[in-house]
Scaffold this motif. Structure first.
Motif, PDB file in Angstrom:
ATOM      1  N   ARG A 139      32.188  14.187  21.079  1.00 54.04           N
ATOM      2  CA  ARG A 139      31.887  12.985  21.854  1.00 54.04           C
ATOM      3  C   ARG A 139      31.007  13.303  23.057  1.00 54.04           C
ATOM      4  N   TRP A 140      31.252  14.441  23.693  1.00 51.39           N
ATOM      5  CA  TRP A 140      30.540  14.773  24.929  1.00 51.39           C
ATOM      6  C   TRP A 140      29.314  15.652  24.729  1.00 51.39           C
ATOM      7  N   GLY A 141      29.370  16.538  23.738  1.00 49.12           N
ATOM      8  CA  GLY A 141      28.419  17.640  23.736  1.00 49.12           C
ATOM      9  C   GLY A 141      27.373  17.636  22.668  1.00 49.12           C
ATOM     10  N   ASN A 142      26.919  16.451  22.228  1.00 48.97           N
ATOM     11  CA  ASN A 142      25.965  16.432  21.130  1.00 48.97           C
ATOM     12  C   ASN A 142      24.603  16.992  21.503  1.00 48.97           C
ATOM     13  N   GLU A 143      24.308  17.145  22.810  1.00 48.57           N
ATOM     14  CA  GLU A 143      23.017  17.684  23.207  1.00 48.57           C
ATOM     15  C   GLU A 143      23.116  19.066  23.829  1.00 48.57           C
ATOM     16  N   ILE A 144      24.303  19.664  23.792  1.00 48.09           N
ATOM     17  CA  ILE A 144      24.471  21.016  24.307  1.00 48.09           C
ATOM     18  C   ILE A 144      24.400  21.993  23.143  1.00 48.09           C
ATOM     19  N   PRO A 145      23.505  22.995  23.201  1.00 48.75           N
ATOM     20  CA  PRO A 145      23.461  23.984  22.118  1.00 48.75           C
ATOM     21  C   PRO A 145      24.824  24.626  21.915  1.00 48.75           C
ATOM     22  N   GLY A 146      25.176  24.865  20.670  1.00 47.65           N
ATOM     23  CA  GLY A 146      26.495  25.377  20.353  1.00 47.65           C
ATOM     24  C   GLY A 146      26.793  26.715  20.995  1.00 47.65           C
ATOM     25  N   LEU A 147      25.800  27.601  21.072  1.00 46.60           N
ATOM     26  CA  LEU A 147      26.008  28.893  21.720  1.00 46.60           C
ATOM     27  C   LEU A 147      26.390  28.704  23.183  1.00 46.60           C
ATOM     28  N   THR A 148      25.709  27.788  23.858  1.00 48.47           N
ATOM     29  CA  THR A 148      26.016  27.496  25.254  1.00 48.47           C
ATOM     30  C   THR A 148      27.391  26.858  25.392  1.00 48.47           C
ATOM     31  N   MET A 149      27.692  25.908  24.511  1.00 46.21           N
ATOM     32  CA  MET A 149      28.988  25.239  24.554  1.00 46.21           C
ATOM     33  C   MET A 149      30.126  26.235  24.383  1.00 46.21           C
ATOM     34  N   ALA A 150      29.983  27.135  23.440  1.00 47.19           N
ATOM     35  CA  ALA A 150      31.027  28.130  23.200  1.00 47.19           C
ATOM     36  C   ALA A 150      31.178  29.061  24.389  1.00 47.19           C
ATOM     37  N   SER A 151      30.059  29.460  25.000  1.00 50.89           N
ATOM     38  CA  SER A 151      30.140  30.367  26.149  1.00 50.89           C
ATOM     39  C   SER A 151      30.869  29.706  27.314  1.00 50.89           C
ATOM     40  N   GLN A 179      33.154  27.208  27.154  1.00 51.59           N
ATOM     41  CA  GLN A 179      34.567  26.998  26.846  1.00 51.59           C
ATOM     42  C   GLN A 179      35.343  28.311  26.850  1.00 51.59           C
ATOM     43  N   LEU A 180      34.794  29.345  26.236  1.00 43.97           N
ATOM     44  CA  LEU A 180      35.488  30.621  26.173  1.00 43.97           C
ATOM     45  C   LEU A 180      35.642  31.241  27.555  1.00 43.97           C
ATOM     46  N   THR A 181      34.591  31.156  28.365  1.00 40.11           N
ATOM     47  CA  THR A 181      34.660  31.743  29.705  1.00 40.11           C
ATOM     48  C   THR A 181      35.619  30.968  30.595  1.00 40.11           C
ATOM     49  N   MET A 182      35.517  29.640  30.587  1.00 40.06           N
ATOM     50  CA  MET A 182      36.410  28.826  31.408  1.00 40.06           C
ATOM     51  C   MET A 182      37.854  28.990  30.966  1.00 40.06           C
ATOM     52  N   GLY A 183      38.082  28.961  29.664  1.00 40.63           N
ATOM     53  CA  GLY A 183      39.442  29.137  29.164  1.00 40.63           C
ATOM     54  C   GLY A 183      40.016  30.489  29.530  1.00 40.63           C
ATOM     55  N   GLY A 184      39.200  31.542  29.420  1.00 42.87           N
ATOM     56  CA  GLY A 184      39.664  32.871  29.774  1.00 42.87           C
ATOM     57  C   GLY A 184      39.962  33.015  31.254  1.00 42.87           C
ATOM     58  N   ALA A 223      34.528  37.566  24.825  1.00 41.64           N
ATOM     59  CA  ALA A 223      33.607  36.830  23.958  1.00 41.64           C
ATOM     60  C   ALA A 223      32.795  35.822  24.757  1.00 41.64           C
ATOM     61  N   GLY A 224      33.458  35.095  25.676  1.00 44.31           N
ATOM     62  CA  GLY A 224      32.751  34.110  26.480  1.00 44.31           C
ATOM     63  C   GLY A 224      31.687  34.726  27.365  1.00 44.31           C
ATOM     64  N   LEU A 225      32.000  35.849  27.984  1.00 40.80           N
ATOM     65  CA  LEU A 225      31.027  36.510  28.863  1.00 40.80           C
ATOM     66  C   LEU A 225      29.833  37.032  28.075  1.00 40.80           C
ATOM     67  N   ILE A 226      30.092  37.554  26.883  1.00 39.19           N
ATOM     68  CA  ILE A 226      28.984  38.030  26.048  1.00 39.19           C
ATOM     69  C   ILE A 226      28.052  36.868  25.681  1.00 39.19           C
ATOM     70  N   LEU A 227      28.636  35.761  25.238  1.00 37.21           N
ATOM     71  CA  LEU A 227      27.814  34.605  24.872  1.00 37.21           C
ATOM     72  C   LEU A 227      27.126  33.997  26.087  1.00 37.21           C
ATOM     73  N   LEU A 228      27.784  34.054  27.261  1.00 41.24           N
ATOM     74  CA  LEU A 228      27.170  33.536  28.483  1.00 41.24           C
ATOM     75  C   LEU A 228      25.952  34.366  28.872  1.00 41.24           C
TER      76      LEU A 228
END
Length: 339
Positions: free
Chosen positions: A166-178, A180-185, A46-51
């Motif tokens: 707190r940290w990510g109010n200016e990061i688009p959600g699609l980017t944020m998810a990509s 987190q999912l990629t790093m976590g994986g 999922a992370g790679l697809i969103l990335l």
């Protein structure tokens, strides 16, 4: 409510329904002896697809921030959800996770000095009482390790959601998810090899189960949830999140034949009542705190800009990067309306 708002409400509802089905799919279709690989198979694809869609890598402090959030919201959280899904009835696992509303309230108070409203605090107390009633009496016996995994996962994701806000109010959600999912994986990969050994052989059934969790319950669910947060009032989206435990209960009872006694029905009712109370914002409070819902962002967008972000320096429009209450999610930027 306008027709357009109704359409976005229905689209946003895909996310909590998909998250609520995670426990049933995990318990019925996936191998029970490889929780680390199970979490990796869900997160990394999922992370790679969103990335590939976002085409944006972390910069500066966001490398370590993405790693921390990847552990809290993905790496550690998905493993704990996998264990809970294997050892708990779907109805119990889904409802325990719904207590994240209270956990997020306390963590936001401690970390962001956001003092909870009285009504929200009352709702959280009622919800926790409902969880205690749900897992304490009636129905089939509850596994202690599964219950511990569910509570640990709830705390982990709640902390991750608060830090993301707190940290990510200016990061688009699609980017944020990509990120987190990629790093976590990726962080799960060496741990899975050491602890679980080689990846499990996938049967056609388990392959379909993992594909569903990765593509539907993760990539798609995260995206539509943040798209809804851009276009609907935050309180409305929060109420839609109640479909998570409701879906888990329904699938567990009607498809898996899980027992669900009267005491557990009362517990579920208290949980849902508590979350509804917590989502209610009096009109006077919205006016006083400047929290009136508005198109394109929720209250989290008003947080101070992070000077380390390129978008902050370039004057890019602020988008909501605050993650939701259950299993985790992406907002599409105003210039990339992918939904």
């Amino acid at each position: 409510m306008e027709d357009k708002s109704v359409r976005w409400l229905l689209l946003t509802a895909i996310a909590p329904i998909a998250w609520g089905s995670t426990y049933f799919v995990t318990r019925q279709f996936l191998p029970a002896d490889a929780p680390l690989w199970g979490a990796l198979f869900r997160a990394l694809p999922a992370g790679l697809i969103l990335l590939l869609i976002s085409r944006r890598l972390p910069r500066g402090v966001w490398w370590w921030r993405a790693a921390v959030l990847g552990i809290l919201n993905v790496g550690g959280f998905f493993v704990l959800v996998y264990i809970a899904g294997q050892r708990l009835p779907s109805s119990v696992a889904a409802t325990v996770m719904s207590a994240s509303a209270a956990a997020m309230m306390l963590l936001a108070w401690m970390l962001r000095r956001q003092r909870p409203r009285v009504l929200a605090a009352v709702g959280a107390g009622i919800g926790l009482l409902g969880v205690a009633l749900l897992v304490g009496v009636g129905g089939e016996p509850v596994d202690g390790w599964g219950l511990g995994a569910a509570f640990a996962g709830m705390i982990s994701s709640s902390l991750g959601f608060v830090l993301t806000g707190r940290w990510g109010n200016e990061i688009p959600g699609l980017t944020m998810a990509s990120w987190q999912l990629t790093m976590g994986g990726l962080m799960l990969l060496p741990v899975a090899l050491i602890v679980d050994g080689p990846p499990p052989a996938l049967t056609p059934t388990s392959f379909v189960g993992f594909a569903y969790l990765s593509l539907v319950s993760t990539a798609l669910a995260f995206t539509v949830w943040f798209a809804g947060l851009r276009r609907l009032p935050a309180a409305t989206v929060g109420l839609v999140g109640l479909l998570n435990p409701v879906t888990g209960v329904a699938l567990g009872v009607f498809l898996a034949g899980e027992s669900f006694g009267l005491a557990q029905v009362a517990g579920l009712g208290l949980v849902l009542t508590g979350i509804v109370l917590g989502a209610v914002v009096p009109r006077r409070a919205r006016s006083r705190e400047g929290m009136a819902p508005r198109e394109g962002a929720d209250a989290a967008s008003t947080l101070p800009s992070d000077p380390n972000l390129p978008s902050a320096r370039a004057g890019a429009p602020v988008v909501d990067g605050f993650l939701p209450v259950q299993d985790a999610p992406p907002v599409v930027s105003a210039r990339r309306d992918g939904m």
